[in-house]
Design a protein around this motif. Structure first.
Motif, PDB file in Angstrom:
ATOM      1  N   LYS A  51       0.813  -8.049 -21.179  1.00 17.70           N
ATOM      2  CA  LYS A  51       0.834  -8.131 -22.604  1.00 17.70           C
ATOM      3  C   LYS A  51       1.096  -6.863 -23.393  1.00 17.70           C
ATOM      4  O   LYS A  51       0.319  -5.821 -23.058  1.00 17.70           O
ATOM      5  CB  LYS A  51      -0.430  -8.739 -23.099  1.00 17.70           C
ATOM      6  CG  LYS A  51      -0.662 -10.197 -22.332  1.00 17.70           C
ATOM      7  CD  LYS A  51       0.384 -11.367 -22.537  1.00 17.70           C
ATOM      8  CE  LYS A  51      -0.102 -12.489 -21.630  1.00 17.70           C
ATOM      9  NZ  LYS A  51       0.892 -13.788 -22.004  1.00 17.70           N
ATOM     10  N   ALA A  52       1.572  -6.953 -24.403  1.00 19.30           N
ATOM     11  CA  ALA A  52       1.861  -5.612 -25.449  1.00 19.30           C
ATOM     12  C   ALA A  52       0.402  -5.299 -25.868  1.00 19.30           C
ATOM     13  O   ALA A  52      -0.179  -6.131 -26.413  1.00 19.30           O
ATOM     14  CB  ALA A  52       2.782  -5.963 -26.339  1.00 19.30           C
ATOM     15  N   ASP A  53       0.025  -4.151 -25.732  1.00 18.08           N
ATOM     16  CA  ASP A  53      -1.111  -3.655 -26.288  1.00 18.08           C
ATOM     17  C   ASP A  53      -1.112  -2.366 -26.882  1.00 18.08           C
ATOM     18  O   ASP A  53       0.082  -1.556 -26.683  1.00 18.08           O
ATOM     19  CB  ASP A  53      -2.358  -3.655 -25.256  1.00 18.08           C
ATOM     20  CG  ASP A  53      -3.702  -3.548 -25.866  1.00 18.08           C
ATOM     21  OD1 ASP A  53      -4.037  -3.904 -26.878  1.00 18.08           O
ATOM     22  OD2 ASP A  53      -4.431  -2.904 -24.999  1.00 18.08           O
ATOM     23  N   PHE A  54      -2.016  -1.660 -27.242  1.00 12.09           N
ATOM     24  CA  PHE A  54      -2.004  -0.246 -27.929  1.00 12.09           C
ATOM     25  C   PHE A  54      -3.442   0.271 -28.185  1.00 12.09           C
ATOM     26  O   PHE A  54      -4.125  -0.146 -28.862  1.00 12.09           O
ATOM     27  CB  PHE A  54      -1.341  -0.126 -29.322  1.00 12.09           C
ATOM     28  CG  PHE A  54      -0.921   1.212 -29.582  1.00 12.09           C
ATOM     29  CD1 PHE A  54       0.270   2.128 -29.000  1.00 12.09           C
ATOM     30  CD2 PHE A  54      -1.635   2.157 -30.417  1.00 12.09           C
ATOM     31  CE1 PHE A  54       0.566   3.485 -29.329  1.00 12.09           C
ATOM     32  CE2 PHE A  54      -1.443   3.328 -30.838  1.00 12.09           C
ATOM     33  CZ  PHE A  54      -0.237   4.022 -30.016  1.00 12.09           C
ATOM     34  N   GLU A  55      -3.565   1.401 -27.628  1.00 11.14           N
ATOM     35  CA  GLU A  55      -4.962   2.043 -27.213  1.00 11.14           C
ATOM     36  C   GLU A  55      -4.648   3.471 -27.127  1.00 11.14           C
ATOM     37  O   GLU A  55      -4.055   4.021 -26.139  1.00 11.14           O
ATOM     38  CB  GLU A  55      -5.877   1.401 -26.613  1.00 11.14           C
ATOM     39  CG  GLU A  55      -7.362   1.938 -26.303  1.00 11.14           C
ATOM     40  CD  GLU A  55      -8.021   1.504 -27.327  1.00 11.14           C
ATOM     41  OE1 GLU A  55      -8.535   2.301 -28.497  1.00 11.14           O
ATOM     42  OE2 GLU A  55      -8.465   0.324 -27.609  1.00 11.14           O
ATOM     43  N   ILE A  56      -5.360   4.297 -28.015  1.00  9.23           N
ATOM     44  CA  ILE A  56      -5.301   5.665 -27.961  1.00  9.23           C
ATOM     45  C   ILE A  56      -6.646   6.342 -27.241  1.00  9.23           C
ATOM     46  O   ILE A  56      -7.740   6.000 -27.965  1.00  9.23           O
ATOM     47  CB  ILE A  56      -4.598   6.448 -29.084  1.00  9.23           C
ATOM     48  CG1 ILE A  56      -3.375   6.212 -29.485  1.00  9.23           C
ATOM     49  CG2 ILE A  56      -4.960   7.883 -28.819  1.00  9.23           C
ATOM     50  CD1 ILE A  56      -2.900   6.762 -30.795  1.00  9.23           C
ATOM     51  N   GLU A  57      -6.584   7.135 -26.343  1.00 12.76           N
ATOM     52  CA  GLU A  57      -7.857   7.601 -25.945  1.00 12.76           C
ATOM     53  C   GLU A  57      -7.854   9.172 -25.583  1.00 12.76           C
ATOM     54  O   GLU A  57      -6.712   9.768 -25.486  1.00 12.76           O
ATOM     55  CB  GLU A  57      -8.157   7.089 -24.475  1.00 12.76           C
ATOM     56  CG  GLU A  57      -8.522   5.580 -24.368  1.00 12.76           C
ATOM     57  CD  GLU A  57      -8.925   4.792 -23.160  1.00 12.76           C
ATOM     58  OE1 GLU A  57      -8.708   5.643 -21.979  1.00 12.76           O
ATOM     59  OE2 GLU A  57      -9.549   3.798 -23.089  1.00 12.76           O
ATOM     60  N   MET A  58      -9.022   9.842 -25.899  1.00  6.79           N
ATOM     61  CA  MET A  58      -8.891  11.313 -25.613  1.00  6.79           C
ATOM     62  C   MET A  58     -10.278  11.485 -24.527  1.00  6.79           C
ATOM     63  O   MET A  58     -11.329  10.923 -24.817  1.00  6.79           O
ATOM     64  CB  MET A  58      -9.149  12.073 -26.671  1.00  6.79           C
ATOM     65  CG  MET A  58      -9.375  13.711 -26.578  1.00  6.79           C
ATOM     66  SD  MET A  58      -9.515  14.316 -28.018  1.00  6.79           S
ATOM     67  CE  MET A  58      -7.912  14.690 -28.736  1.00  6.79           C
ATOM     68  N   ASP A  59     -10.006  12.128 -23.600  1.00  8.22           N
ATOM     69  CA  ASP A  59     -10.794  12.225 -22.473  1.00  8.22           C
ATOM     70  C   ASP A  59     -11.914  10.976 -22.144  1.00  8.22           C
ATOM     71  O   ASP A  59     -12.969  11.261 -21.796  1.00  8.22           O
ATOM     72  CB  ASP A  59     -11.810  13.364 -22.983  1.00  8.22           C
ATOM     73  CG  ASP A  59     -11.234  14.809 -23.295  1.00  8.22           C
ATOM     74  OD1 ASP A  59     -10.381  15.069 -22.639  1.00  8.22           O
ATOM     75  OD2 ASP A  59     -11.665  15.430 -24.250  1.00  8.22           O
ATOM     76  N   GLY A  60     -10.835  10.061 -21.894  1.00  9.82           N
ATOM     77  CA  GLY A  60     -11.443   8.879 -21.570  1.00  9.82           C
ATOM     78  C   GLY A  60     -12.186   7.985 -22.690  1.00  9.82           C
ATOM     79  O   GLY A  60     -12.710   6.809 -22.546  1.00  9.82           O
ATOM     80  N   LYS A  61     -12.120   8.516 -24.056  1.00  8.11           N
ATOM     81  CA  LYS A  61     -12.953   7.942 -24.978  1.00  8.11           C
ATOM     82  C   LYS A  61     -11.788   7.314 -26.250  1.00  8.11           C
ATOM     83  O   LYS A  61     -10.891   7.894 -26.270  1.00  8.11           O
ATOM     84  CB  LYS A  61     -13.882   8.690 -25.610  1.00  8.11           C
ATOM     85  CG  LYS A  61     -14.841   9.095 -25.077  1.00  8.11           C
ATOM     86  CD  LYS A  61     -15.951   9.920 -25.947  1.00  8.11           C
ATOM     87  CE  LYS A  61     -15.531  11.287 -26.260  1.00  8.11           C
ATOM     88  NZ  LYS A  61     -16.500  12.032 -27.243  1.00  8.11           N
ATOM     89  N   ALA A  62     -11.982   5.976 -26.265  1.00  5.31           N
ATOM     90  CA  ALA A  62     -10.966   5.460 -27.583  1.00  5.31           C
ATOM     91  C   ALA A  62     -11.347   6.150 -28.667  1.00  5.31           C
ATOM     92  O   ALA A  62     -12.225   7.012 -29.113  1.00  5.31           O
ATOM     93  CB  ALA A  62     -11.589   3.803 -27.774  1.00  5.31           C
ATOM     94  N   TYR A  63     -10.117   6.121 -29.592  1.00  5.48           N
ATOM     95  CA  TYR A  63     -10.200   6.816 -30.851  1.00  5.48           C
ATOM     96  C   TYR A  63     -11.253   6.550 -31.536  1.00  5.48           C
ATOM     97  O   TYR A  63     -11.853   7.616 -32.199  1.00  5.48           O
ATOM     98  CB  TYR A  63      -8.783   6.657 -31.495  1.00  5.48           C
ATOM     99  CG  TYR A  63      -8.755   7.506 -32.852  1.00  5.48           C
ATOM    100  CD1 TYR A  63      -8.395   8.601 -32.936  1.00  5.48           C
ATOM    101  CD2 TYR A  63      -9.116   6.866 -34.124  1.00  5.48           C
ATOM    102  CE1 TYR A  63      -8.071   9.346 -34.064  1.00  5.48           C
ATOM    103  CE2 TYR A  63      -8.898   7.495 -35.276  1.00  5.48           C
ATOM    104  CZ  TYR A  63      -8.578   8.738 -35.298  1.00  5.48           C
ATOM    105  OH  TYR A  63      -8.379   9.343 -36.399  1.00  5.48           O
ATOM    106  N   ARG A  64     -11.750   5.437 -31.910  1.00  6.57           N
ATOM    107  CA  ARG A  64     -12.766   5.057 -32.712  1.00  6.57           C
ATOM    108  C   ARG A  64     -14.026   5.499 -32.271  1.00  6.57           C
ATOM    109  O   ARG A  64     -15.074   5.516 -33.108  1.00  6.57           O
ATOM    110  CB  ARG A  64     -12.836   3.255 -32.705  1.00  6.57           C
ATOM    111  CG  ARG A  64     -13.172   2.661 -31.366  1.00  6.57           C
ATOM    112  CD  ARG A  64     -13.080   1.309 -31.359  1.00  6.57           C
ATOM    113  NE  ARG A  64     -13.583   0.549 -30.254  1.00  6.57           N
ATOM    114  CZ  ARG A  64     -12.556   0.495 -29.255  1.00  6.57           C
ATOM    115  NH1 ARG A  64     -11.518   0.825 -29.441  1.00  6.57           N
ATOM    116  NH2 ARG A  64     -13.294  -0.078 -28.154  1.00  6.57           N
TER     117      ARG A  64
END
Length: 505
Positions: free
Chosen positions: A428-441
């Motif tokens: 399924k189309a999705d979108f998530e950005i992570e840095m060092d294994g942590k979500a942006y939020r």
């Protein structure tokens, strides 16, 4: 495209009564809180879009002093071509200027839109803006500037059988249409296959219920032929006797009919013979004269003579038929008919065997046809299943290649473009950005700024647009990679008045 901010002139914008700012390659804005640092980059966005740097509606009217009109004038260069844009607000009414010429809102908005896409520009200008968008909008914006893998690239990663099949099919239909076609066909063939299996089973059960043949078909047919020959020989005798017996029966029937008429006639004679001569009128009872009495007697004699003549004719006809009957012979064929009956009974089980053989052949033929239908249906269903699996494999591999292509653009960020639901093999189309294994939020302020800067640089490189970049709360990060394009930094410095420093590269 290279977009640069040359200057902005602000009048009665929030806390700024009259401020003109020129921008260099690096522009540093510092000062104590509430000194109007953030209002400067906000004024840039308000001039272009009527919003703040996060794209939200902005009320720029000042509080704490009287004013007549809010106005900003933004001087831009777009690929070295200068554009002066002005936006104002007086008594609740918006005003617009293009190169100092008063303009309508539609003309103004069309010009700004023609220069650069709003979401892209704000994402390049403010690294935090991108993350305020809905994930589907974030995904669409990022992928807008990333070339999707070609079908040829995806086919090269698939098993040969799947790649060859899809490569041939997509000449006529898109993958989406193929998916619809074969999902519908698979559903249809699933039902048809169940029905075909049921029919084959039913026919086999009918075949198994048929009794076994007691005699071979050829042997039964030979015996029937012989019995029919015997019957035909006997029927020659019965047919010959039949004509003679028919005449005999017809004469006998006629004699019987005449005898019945003679008997009826005989019953009438005593009444006529003994009929009394009455000498009075039957109606008025008046005595008849002698002449009338003689006439009555003569009438009786005439009727007696007529009766006797008619009776004699009947008797003579009977005698003639009896003489004719004496010349005929009744042939008894009961023995021959019994033989025919017995031969027929002997033929019955033989015919039943042949009928049974015919039923068996018909059922076997129907079973063969049912098996062919079952096999054809199964092949069609399997073909659709194979194509659907190939499409699914194509989409998964395409997603994998696209995700890899996108991920290769980043150094510290991880980008998720797809997800797989539990119990569902489809992506399924999705979108998530992570840095060092942590979500942006979940990132800290400094981490979120670095993440935003890396993402906006990727957008800049992929879109080919070099635009100014505004970093707020710059004091919270000690190091970051210099973004391409102009850099505008806002930093809090305790106890300091508003200070603007411009640097050239």
């Amino acid at each position: 495209m290279i977009v640069k901010i040359q200057s902005i002139h602000i009048r009665n914008f929030k806390s700024h009564r009259d401020l003109e700012v020129s921008f260099g390659d690096v522009t540093k804005i510092s000062g104590e809180n509430a000194k109007g640092k953030s209002s400067i980059p906000e004024s840039l966005c308000w001039t272009l879009y009527g919003t703040d740097a996060l794209g939200s509606k902005l009320d720029p009217t000042p509080i704490g002093y009287d004013f007549d009109e809010v106005k900003t004038e933004l001087l831009l260069t777009v690929d070295d071509k200068q554009v002066l844009l002005g936006r104002g607000l007086a008594k609740g009414k918006a005003k617009y200027w293009i190169n100092d010429v008063p303009s309508k809102a539609t003309e103004y908005d069309e010009l700004v839109q023609s220069l650069f896409d709003k979401d892209l520009f704000l994402s390049l200008f403010n690294p935090s803006y991108f993350f305020t968008m809905h994930p589907t909008e974030q995904r669409a914006l990022l992928l807008r500037y990333v070339t999707s893998p070609t079908s040829k690239e995806v086919f090269a990663q698939l098993p040969a059988a799947q790649a060859e099949k899809l490569a041939e099919l997509i000449k006529q239909h898109s993958l989406n249409d193929l998916d619809k076609i074969h999902r519908e066909n698979k559903t249809k063939q699933d039902k048809t296959y169940i029905a075909a299996q049921s029919r084959t089973k039913t026919l086999l059960e009918q075949l198994n219920r048929l009794p076994e043949l007691n005699v071979g078909v050829e042997e039964a047919e030979a015996k029937i032929t012989e019995l029919e020959k015997q019957i035909k020989e006997i029927e020659k005798v019965t047919d010959s006797a039949g004509e003679s017996n028919r005449e005999y029966n017809e004469v006998t029937t006629k004699i019987k009919s005449l005898q019945e008429r003679i008997s009826e006639s005989a019953k009438k004679w005593p009444d006529l013979r003994d009929e009394e001569i009455v000498d009075a009128c039957r109606t008025c009872k008046r005595l008849l004269d002698d002449e009338a009495v003689e006439a009555v007697k003569a009438d009786k004699e005439q009727r007696k003579e007529q009766y006797q003549a008619n009776h004699k004719v009947l008797v003579e006809q009977r005698k003639a038929l009896e003489a004719e009957l004496a010349k005929l012979e009744y042939i008894d064929v009961s023995e021959q008919l019994e033989k025919i009956r017995m031969l027929g009974m002997e033929m019955q089980p033989l015919n039943e065997s042949i009928n049974l053989h015919t039923q068996r052949e018909q059922l076997e033929q129907q079973i063969e046809q049912a098996k062919v239908q079952e096999s054809t249906t199964l092949a069609s269903r399997n073909e659709s299943t194979f194509i659907l699996d190939a499409i699914k494999a194509f989409q998964a591999k395409e997603a994998e290649l696209q995700a890899t292509k996108v991920q290769d653009l980043f150094t510290t960020l991880s980008i998720r473009l797809f997800k797989q639901n539990k119990g569902d093999s489809e992506l399924k189309a999705d979108f998530e950005i992570e840095m060092d294994g942590k979500a942006y939020r979940k990132l800290s302020l400094s981490e979120s700024i670095r993440a935003g800067l890396e993402l906006r640089d990727v957008l800049s490189q992929q879109s080919g647009i070099v635009a100014p970049c505004f970093v707020d709360n710059a004091e919270s990060i000690t190091r970051f990679t210099q973004p391409n394009g102009q850099l505008i930094m806002c930093r809090v410095v305790a106890g300091q008045e508003l200070k603007i420093e411009m640097e050239e590269a």
